[in-house]
Motif scaffolding. Sequence first.
Motif, PDB file in Angstrom:
ATOM      1  N   ALA A 183       0.836  -1.199   0.000  1.00 26.35           N
ATOM      2  CA  ALA A 183       0.000   0.000   0.000  1.00 26.35           C
ATOM      3  C   ALA A 183       0.867   1.245   0.000  1.00 26.35           C
ATOM      4  O   ALA A 183       0.515   2.253  -0.614  1.00 26.35           O
ATOM      5  N   ASN A 184       1.999   1.194   0.690  1.00 26.98           N
ATOM      6  CA  ASN A 184       2.911   2.324   0.739  1.00 26.98           C
ATOM      7  C   ASN A 184       3.498   2.600  -0.641  1.00 26.98           C
ATOM      8  O   ASN A 184       3.664   3.745  -1.031  1.00 26.98           O
ATOM      9  N   ASP A 185       3.843   1.517  -1.395  1.00 20.34           N
ATOM     10  CA  ASP A 185       4.362   1.677  -2.760  1.00 20.34           C
ATOM     11  C   ASP A 185       3.306   2.309  -3.653  1.00 20.34           C
ATOM     12  O   ASP A 185       3.613   3.172  -4.477  1.00 20.34           O
ATOM     13  N   LYS A 186       2.074   1.891  -3.485  1.00 22.12           N
ATOM     14  CA  LYS A 186       0.979   2.440  -4.286  1.00 22.12           C
ATOM     15  C   LYS A 186       0.776   3.922  -3.978  1.00 22.12           C
ATOM     16  O   LYS A 186       0.600   4.745  -4.879  1.00 22.12           O
ATOM     17  N   GLN A 187       0.831   4.264  -2.693  1.00 24.69           N
ATOM     18  CA  GLN A 187       0.667   5.661  -2.303  1.00 24.69           C
ATOM     19  C   GLN A 187       1.844   6.497  -2.807  1.00 24.69           C
ATOM     20  O   GLN A 187       1.662   7.623  -3.249  1.00 24.69           O
ATOM     21  N   GLN A 188       3.061   5.928  -2.757  1.00 22.71           N
ATOM     22  CA  GLN A 188       4.234   6.631  -3.263  1.00 22.71           C
ATOM     23  C   GLN A 188       4.105   6.869  -4.764  1.00 22.71           C
ATOM     24  O   GLN A 188       4.441   7.942  -5.267  1.00 22.71           O
ATOM     25  N   ASP A 189       3.590   5.864  -5.482  1.00 23.19           N
ATOM     26  CA  ASP A 189       3.371   6.010  -6.930  1.00 23.19           C
ATOM     27  C   ASP A 189       2.352   7.116  -7.202  1.00 23.19           C
ATOM     28  O   ASP A 189       2.541   7.946  -8.101  1.00 23.19           O
ATOM     29  N   MET A 190       1.274   7.148  -6.417  1.00 20.88           N
ATOM     30  CA  MET A 190       0.262   8.203  -6.596  1.00 20.88           C
ATOM     31  C   MET A 190       0.854   9.576  -6.305  1.00 20.88           C
ATOM     32  O   MET A 190       0.560  10.546  -6.995  1.00 20.88           O
ATOM     33  N   ARG A 217       2.858  10.629  -9.271  1.00 20.16           N
ATOM     34  CA  ARG A 217       1.961  11.034 -10.368  1.00 20.16           C
ATOM     35  C   ARG A 217       1.327  12.399 -10.090  1.00 20.16           C
ATOM     36  O   ARG A 217       1.175  13.225 -10.988  1.00 20.16           O
ATOM     37  N   ILE A 218       0.992  12.637  -8.838  1.00 20.00           N
ATOM     38  CA  ILE A 218       0.403  13.926  -8.478  1.00 20.00           C
ATOM     39  C   ILE A 218       1.434  15.039  -8.625  1.00 20.00           C
ATOM     40  O   ILE A 218       1.134  16.113  -9.151  1.00 20.00           O
ATOM     41  N   ASP A 219       2.669  14.794  -8.187  1.00 21.59           N
ATOM     42  CA  ASP A 219       3.734  15.791  -8.359  1.00 21.59           C
ATOM     43  C   ASP A 219       3.958  16.109  -9.837  1.00 21.59           C
ATOM     44  O   ASP A 219       4.132  17.266 -10.216  1.00 21.59           O
ATOM     45  N   GLN A 220       3.944  15.070 -10.681  1.00 22.06           N
ATOM     46  CA  GLN A 220       4.112  15.283 -12.125  1.00 22.06           C
ATOM     47  C   GLN A 220       2.934  16.085 -12.694  1.00 22.06           C
ATOM     48  O   GLN A 220       3.125  16.983 -13.520  1.00 22.06           O
ATOM     49  N   ASN A 227       3.185  19.683 -14.524  1.00 21.48           N
ATOM     50  CA  ASN A 227       2.648  19.896 -15.874  1.00 21.48           C
ATOM     51  C   ASN A 227       1.594  21.000 -15.911  1.00 21.48           C
ATOM     52  O   ASN A 227       1.561  21.811 -16.841  1.00 21.48           O
ATOM     53  N   LEU A 228       0.745  21.033 -14.905  1.00 20.39           N
ATOM     54  CA  LEU A 228      -0.284  22.080 -14.859  1.00 20.39           C
ATOM     55  C   LEU A 228       0.348  23.457 -14.661  1.00 20.39           C
ATOM     56  O   LEU A 228      -0.104  24.446 -15.234  1.00 20.39           O
ATOM     57  N   ARG A 229       1.392  23.527 -13.856  1.00 24.99           N
ATOM     58  CA  ARG A 229       2.079  24.807 -13.654  1.00 24.99           C
ATOM     59  C   ARG A 229       2.730  25.289 -14.940  1.00 24.99           C
ATOM     60  O   ARG A 229       2.723  26.475 -15.227  1.00 24.99           O
ATOM     61  N   ARG A 230       3.334  24.354 -15.684  1.00 31.74           N
ATOM     62  CA  ARG A 230       3.961  24.734 -16.964  1.00 31.74           C
ATOM     63  C   ARG A 230       2.934  25.323 -17.915  1.00 31.74           C
ATOM     64  O   ARG A 230       3.251  26.228 -18.669  1.00 31.74           O
ATOM     65  N   GLY A 231       1.740  24.783 -17.869  1.00 31.52           N
ATOM     66  CA  GLY A 231       0.671  25.275 -18.740  1.00 31.52           C
ATOM     67  C   GLY A 231       0.003  26.523 -18.204  1.00 31.52           C
ATOM     68  O   GLY A 231      -0.968  27.003 -18.769  1.00 31.52           O
ATOM     69  N   LYS A 232       0.522  27.048 -17.095  1.00 27.20           N
ATOM     70  CA  LYS A 232      -0.007  28.272 -16.479  1.00 27.20           C
ATOM     71  C   LYS A 232      -1.473  28.130 -16.083  1.00 27.20           C
ATOM     72  O   LYS A 232      -2.218  29.095 -16.046  1.00 27.20           O
ATOM     73  N   LYS A 233      -1.905  26.908 -15.796  1.00 24.33           N
ATOM     74  CA  LYS A 233      -3.297  26.687 -15.416  1.00 24.33           C
ATOM     75  C   LYS A 233      -3.451  26.825 -13.914  1.00 24.33           C
ATOM     76  O   LYS A 233      -2.544  26.514 -13.141  1.00 24.33           O
ATOM     77  N   LYS A 234      -4.612  27.289 -13.503  1.00 25.69           N
ATOM     78  CA  LYS A 234      -4.904  27.409 -12.078  1.00 25.69           C
ATOM     79  C   LYS A 234      -5.070  26.007 -11.503  1.00 25.69           C
ATOM     80  O   LYS A 234      -5.814  25.186 -12.035  1.00 25.69           O
ATOM     81  N   TYR A 253      -8.672  12.966  -1.459  1.00 24.21           N
ATOM     82  CA  TYR A 253      -9.284  13.380  -0.202  1.00 24.21           C
ATOM     83  C   TYR A 253      -9.142  12.311   0.888  1.00 24.21           C
ATOM     84  O   TYR A 253      -9.099  12.625   2.070  1.00 24.21           O
ATOM     85  N   ASN A 254      -9.055  11.040   0.492  1.00 22.89           N
ATOM     86  CA  ASN A 254      -8.944   9.959   1.472  1.00 22.89           C
ATOM     87  C   ASN A 254      -7.522   9.719   1.965  1.00 22.89           C
ATOM     88  O   ASN A 254      -7.323   8.979   2.924  1.00 22.89           O
ATOM     89  N   HIS A 255      -6.515  10.297   1.289  1.00 21.70           N
ATOM     90  CA  HIS A 255      -5.118  10.127   1.693  1.00 21.70           C
ATOM     91  C   HIS A 255      -4.566  11.495   2.087  1.00 21.70           C
ATOM     92  O   HIS A 255      -4.327  12.339   1.233  1.00 21.70           O
ATOM     93  N   SER A 256      -4.354  11.671   3.381  1.00 21.55           N
ATOM     94  CA  SER A 256      -3.959  12.992   3.881  1.00 21.55           C
ATOM     95  C   SER A 256      -2.656  13.488   3.251  1.00 21.55           C
ATOM     96  O   SER A 256      -2.512  14.677   2.988  1.00 21.55           O
ATOM     97  N   GLU A 257      -1.718  12.603   2.986  1.00 20.30           N
ATOM     98  CA  GLU A 257      -0.444  13.030   2.391  1.00 20.30           C
ATOM     99  C   GLU A 257      -0.665  13.580   0.980  1.00 20.30           C
ATOM    100  O   GLU A 257      -0.074  14.598   0.603  1.00 20.30           O
ATOM    101  N   LEU A 258      -1.542  12.927   0.220  1.00 14.43           N
ATOM    102  CA  LEU A 258      -1.835  13.399  -1.136  1.00 14.43           C
ATOM    103  C   LEU A 258      -2.579  14.728  -1.095  1.00 14.43           C
ATOM    104  O   LEU A 258      -2.264  15.660  -1.844  1.00 14.43           O
TER     105      LEU A 258
END
Length: 147
Positions: free
Chosen positions: A2-9, A12-15, A19-26, A44-49
């Motif tokens: 589960a920790n590996d899955k959360q780390q992968d998420m 992906r969220i950091d990426q 990407n959204l910042r590069r596109g100047k999107k809010k 919303y269910n994972h406090s770290e995310l």
Amino acid sequence: MANDKQQDMLIRIDQAITNLRRGKKKLSISKIAEKAGVARKTIYNHSELKQRCDQAIHIQEEQNKALQEVAAGSVTEAKTKPLTGRKLLEERYRKSREDLKLEREKNAKLLENNRQLVLEKAELKNRIQMLQQQMERLKAQKVKPLK
């Protein structure tokens, strides 16, 4: 696992945020979730995310606010000589002193409000004790209380 899955998420969220910042999107949790390929509910269910998304959104808001202040300031700077070096530091110091003064005033008001609440609490406590004593006297006299 589960920790590996959360780390992968998280990766992906950091990426997605990058990407959204590069596109100047809010940034928003919905857009980040969509870009990362995860459900909003998962974030919303994972406090770290959620914390990571909130942090990125806050940073973007602060950057936008700073850019707006610079843009507003550039209009006035066009009329006056721009602040540099010592003058800039003196202006920041002056602003900090003003902010400190305002915070001290707020603090004084809060302290006064707190004092009033403490006095009110003491009065209410005395009133409760007085009523309890009256109830004890009535019980001792075997008088039925009013209903």
